[in-house]
Design an enzyme around this catalytic site. Structure first.
Site, PDB file in Angstrom:
ATOM      1  N   HIS A  86    -121.999 -21.527   7.344  1.00  0.00           N
ATOM      2  CA  HIS A  86    -123.182 -21.454   6.482  1.00  0.00           C
ATOM      3  C   HIS A  86    -123.037 -20.260   5.541  1.00  0.00           C
ATOM      4  O   HIS A  86    -122.507 -19.216   5.917  1.00  0.00           O
ATOM      5  CB  HIS A  86    -124.462 -21.324   7.319  1.00  0.00           C
ATOM      6  CG  HIS A  86    -125.687 -21.446   6.469  1.00  0.00           C
ATOM      7  ND1 HIS A  86    -126.191 -20.383   5.766  1.00  0.00           N
ATOM      8  CD2 HIS A  86    -126.470 -22.509   6.167  1.00  0.00           C
ATOM      9  CE1 HIS A  86    -127.248 -20.802   5.070  1.00  0.00           C
ATOM     10  NE2 HIS A  86    -127.434 -22.082   5.304  1.00  0.00           N
ATOM     11  N   GLU A  95    -123.719 -27.031  -0.009  1.00  0.00           N
ATOM     12  CA  GLU A  95    -124.893 -26.210  -0.320  1.00  0.00           C
ATOM     13  C   GLU A  95    -124.518 -25.166  -1.363  1.00  0.00           C
ATOM     14  O   GLU A  95    -123.894 -24.147  -1.030  1.00  0.00           O
ATOM     15  CB  GLU A  95    -125.380 -25.496   0.946  1.00  0.00           C
ATOM     16  CG  GLU A  95    -125.819 -26.432   2.044  1.00  0.00           C
ATOM     17  CD  GLU A  95    -126.728 -25.723   3.049  1.00  0.00           C
ATOM     18  OE1 GLU A  95    -127.850 -26.180   3.230  1.00  0.00           O
ATOM     19  OE2 GLU A  95    -126.304 -24.707   3.630  1.00  0.00           O
ATOM     20  N   ASN A 109    -132.322 -26.580   9.406  1.00  0.00           N
ATOM     21  CA  ASN A 109    -131.671 -25.320   9.776  1.00  0.00           C
ATOM     22  C   ASN A 109    -132.755 -24.248   9.854  1.00  0.00           C
ATOM     23  O   ASN A 109    -133.275 -23.820   8.827  1.00  0.00           O
ATOM     24  CB  ASN A 109    -130.621 -24.969   8.709  1.00  0.00           C
ATOM     25  CG  ASN A 109    -130.026 -23.589   8.944  1.00  0.00           C
ATOM     26  OD1 ASN A 109    -130.200 -22.995  10.011  1.00  0.00           O
ATOM     27  ND2 ASN A 109    -129.325 -23.075   7.947  1.00  0.00           N
ATOM     28  N   TRP A 110    -133.091 -23.853  11.074  1.00  0.00           N
ATOM     29  CA  TRP A 110    -134.210 -22.911  11.237  1.00  0.00           C
ATOM     30  C   TRP A 110    -133.820 -21.457  10.996  1.00  0.00           C
ATOM     31  O   TRP A 110    -134.672 -20.586  10.988  1.00  0.00           O
ATOM     32  CB  TRP A 110    -134.809 -23.070  12.641  1.00  0.00           C
ATOM     33  CG  TRP A 110    -135.564 -24.349  12.814  1.00  0.00           C
ATOM     34  CD1 TRP A 110    -135.897 -25.246  11.833  1.00  0.00           C
ATOM     35  CD2 TRP A 110    -136.093 -24.883  14.035  1.00  0.00           C
ATOM     36  NE1 TRP A 110    -136.600 -26.297  12.377  1.00  0.00           N
ATOM     37  CE2 TRP A 110    -136.738 -26.102  13.731  1.00  0.00           C
ATOM     38  CE3 TRP A 110    -136.088 -24.452  15.359  1.00  0.00           C
ATOM     39  CZ2 TRP A 110    -137.375 -26.875  14.696  1.00  0.00           C
ATOM     40  CZ3 TRP A 110    -136.707 -25.231  16.330  1.00  0.00           C
ATOM     41  CH2 TRP A 110    -137.345 -26.431  15.990  1.00  0.00           C
ATOM     42  N   LYS A 111    -132.536 -21.194  10.882  1.00  0.00           N
ATOM     43  CA  LYS A 111    -132.083 -19.811  10.630  1.00  0.00           C
ATOM     44  C   LYS A 111    -132.696 -18.874  11.670  1.00  0.00           C
ATOM     45  O   LYS A 111    -132.883 -19.272  12.817  1.00  0.00           O
ATOM     46  CB  LYS A 111    -132.408 -19.390   9.194  1.00  0.00           C
ATOM     47  CG  LYS A 111    -131.982 -20.463   8.192  1.00  0.00           C
ATOM     48  CD  LYS A 111    -132.047 -20.031   6.770  1.00  0.00           C
ATOM     49  CE  LYS A 111    -131.609 -21.191   5.877  1.00  0.00           C
ATOM     50  NZ  LYS A 111    -131.424 -20.814   4.494  1.00  0.00           N
ATOM     51  N   GLY A 154    -133.550 -25.959   5.045  1.00  0.00           N
ATOM     52  CA  GLY A 154    -134.013 -24.715   5.658  1.00  0.00           C
ATOM     53  C   GLY A 154    -135.536 -24.646   5.687  1.00  0.00           C
ATOM     54  O   GLY A 154    -136.193 -25.221   6.563  1.00  0.00           O
ATOM     55  N   GLY A 155    -136.101 -23.954   4.700  1.00  0.00           N
ATOM     56  CA  GLY A 155    -137.531 -23.671   4.661  1.00  0.00           C
ATOM     57  C   GLY A 155    -138.433 -24.867   4.952  1.00  0.00           C
ATOM     58  O   GLY A 155    -139.373 -24.771   5.753  1.00  0.00           O
ATOM     59  N   GLU A 188    -124.943 -18.025   4.526  1.00  0.00           N
ATOM     60  CA  GLU A 188    -125.469 -16.721   4.974  1.00  0.00           C
ATOM     61  C   GLU A 188    -124.494 -16.057   5.927  1.00  0.00           C
ATOM     62  O   GLU A 188    -124.366 -14.827   5.947  1.00  0.00           O
ATOM     63  CB  GLU A 188    -126.856 -16.924   5.616  1.00  0.00           C
ATOM     64  CG  GLU A 188    -127.929 -17.155   4.538  1.00  0.00           C
ATOM     65  CD  GLU A 188    -129.022 -18.129   4.935  1.00  0.00           C
ATOM     66  OE1 GLU A 188    -129.229 -18.359   6.135  1.00  0.00           O
ATOM     67  OE2 GLU A 188    -129.665 -18.673   4.023  1.00  0.00           O
ATOM     68  N   SER A 204    -132.810 -25.801  -1.160  1.00  0.00           N
ATOM     69  CA  SER A 204    -134.145 -26.057  -1.697  1.00  0.00           C
ATOM     70  C   SER A 204    -134.542 -27.535  -1.674  1.00  0.00           C
ATOM     71  O   SER A 204    -135.227 -28.026  -2.580  1.00  0.00           O
ATOM     72  CB  SER A 204    -134.283 -25.483  -3.114  1.00  0.00           C
ATOM     73  OG  SER A 204    -134.117 -24.081  -3.097  1.00  0.00           O
ATOM     74  N   GLY A 251    -132.743 -21.377  -0.577  1.00  0.00           N
ATOM     75  CA  GLY A 251    -133.923 -20.530  -0.436  1.00  0.00           C
ATOM     76  C   GLY A 251    -134.450 -19.987  -1.750  1.00  0.00           C
ATOM     77  O   GLY A 251    -135.282 -19.096  -1.785  1.00  0.00           O
TER      78      GLY A 251
HETATM   79  P1  PGA Z   1    -133.291 -23.987   2.070  1.00  0.00           P
HETATM   80  O1  PGA Z   1    -132.013 -23.653   3.009  1.00  0.00           O
HETATM   81  O2  PGA Z   1    -133.615 -25.434   2.291  1.00  0.00           O
HETATM   82  O3  PGA Z   1    -134.382 -23.062   2.559  1.00  0.00           O
HETATM   83  O4  PGA Z   1    -132.873 -23.711   0.676  1.00  0.00           O
HETATM   84  C1  PGA Z   1    -130.986 -24.583   3.171  1.00  0.00           C
HETATM   85  C2  PGA Z   1    -129.944 -24.027   4.100  1.00  0.00           C
HETATM   86  O5  PGA Z   1    -129.688 -22.830   4.076  1.00  0.00           O
HETATM   87  O6  PGA Z   1    -129.333 -24.782   4.880  1.00  0.00           O
END
Ligand code: PGA
Length: 256
Positions: free
Chosen positions: A101, A173, A14-16, A239-240, A103, A218, A179
């Site tokens: 998601h 999640e 997930n590149w956000k 994500g990251g 966010e 994470s 994050g």
């Molecule tokens: P993260 O994000 O791996 O950076 O914690 C996961 C996500 O939001 O899908």
């Protein structure tokens, strides 16, 4: 009767709100051999770029790379400034979308009801929703994880049938782990993913054994293997650690 887990593993980045289209293209080109490697091990690979990078990634990635939108509107067209519809995604060959998601739940008032409308519209258009659920830190600390996650699952997927949810993917999640570097223990991940599967079973019956459930929050090359060894965790939403091709490859290498 014993059950063999036939669910194909899925690694989804997930590149956000990251990567210019030029950077997304570079990644797409570089990822081609990784998709071939993943196929040899029966693993699905995917990424969810920003809307603006969807077509460039689709065009430049291996044809078997899953390319997912990070959101979608439930109406097919109309007066919804700033939104993108399902036909617009399909025109570019995009058949997957993340829904709900955390966010988006936090910053864009994405409710379970809205998620439900989006999931229903995606399924009606033969697309694959990746439905994200998870509790906040205060809910976790108040021991409300299962109550929250169950409500998200039941409200987000209400009125659907077992035939319709076959291709659905669910991502658990915990919001407090996204994050933050504070990843949930494998015990928590397995317990909640199993609880989600039991809830799906209660709603839809045996098809729940075919639905892929991902853990996210994470996830890194160092911890992904432990999550994927949990019986009810079928993959990861990352994500990251999915942003750099080397790290993405290391995630894959560690679940092969
Ligand atoms: P993260 O994000 O791996 O950076 O914690 C996961 C996500 O939001 O899908």
């Amino acid at each position: 009767m014993w059950f063999v887990n036939m669910r194909k593993k899925l690694l989804l980045g997930n590149w956000k709100m990251n990567k210019l289209a030029s950077e997304a293209k570079q990644f797409a080109v570089a990822s081609s051999s990784l998709v071939e490697k993943a196929k040899l091990h029966n693993i699905d690979l995917g990424v969810a770029p920003t809307y603006l990078s969807l077509s460039i990634v689709k065009e430049n990635a291996n044809k078997d790379m899953i390319v997912a939108a990070q959101n979608v509107h439930f109406n097919s067209s109309g007066a919804f400034t700033g939104e993108i519809s399902i036909p617009m995604l399909k025109e570019f060959g995009i058949n997957w979308a993340l829904i709900g998601h955390s966010e988006r739940r936090t910053y864009d008032n994405e409710t379970n009801e809205k998620c439900h409308a989006k999931i229903t519209a995606l399924i009606a258009n033969d697309m694959v929703p990746v439905y994200c659920v998870g509790e906040t830190l205060s809910q976790f600390e108040a021991n409300r994880t299962k109550e929250i996650v169950e409500r998200q699952v039941r409200e987000g997927l209400k009125d659907l049938t077992s035939a319709l949810v076959k291709n659905l993917v669910v991502a658990y999640e915990p919001v407090w782990s996204i994050g933050t570097g504070k990843n949930a223990s494998t015990e928590i991940a397995e317990e909640v993913c199993k609880f989600i599967r039991d809830t799906l079973k209660d709603m839809f019956g045996d098809v729940a054994d075919e639905i892929r459930i991902l853990y996210g929050g994470s996830v890194k090359p160092e911890n992904i293997r432990a999550y994927l060894s949990c019986p009810n965790v079928d993959g990861a939403l990352v994500g990251g650690a999915s942003l750099k091709i080397d790290s993405y490859e290391a995630l894959l290498d560690n679940i092969m």
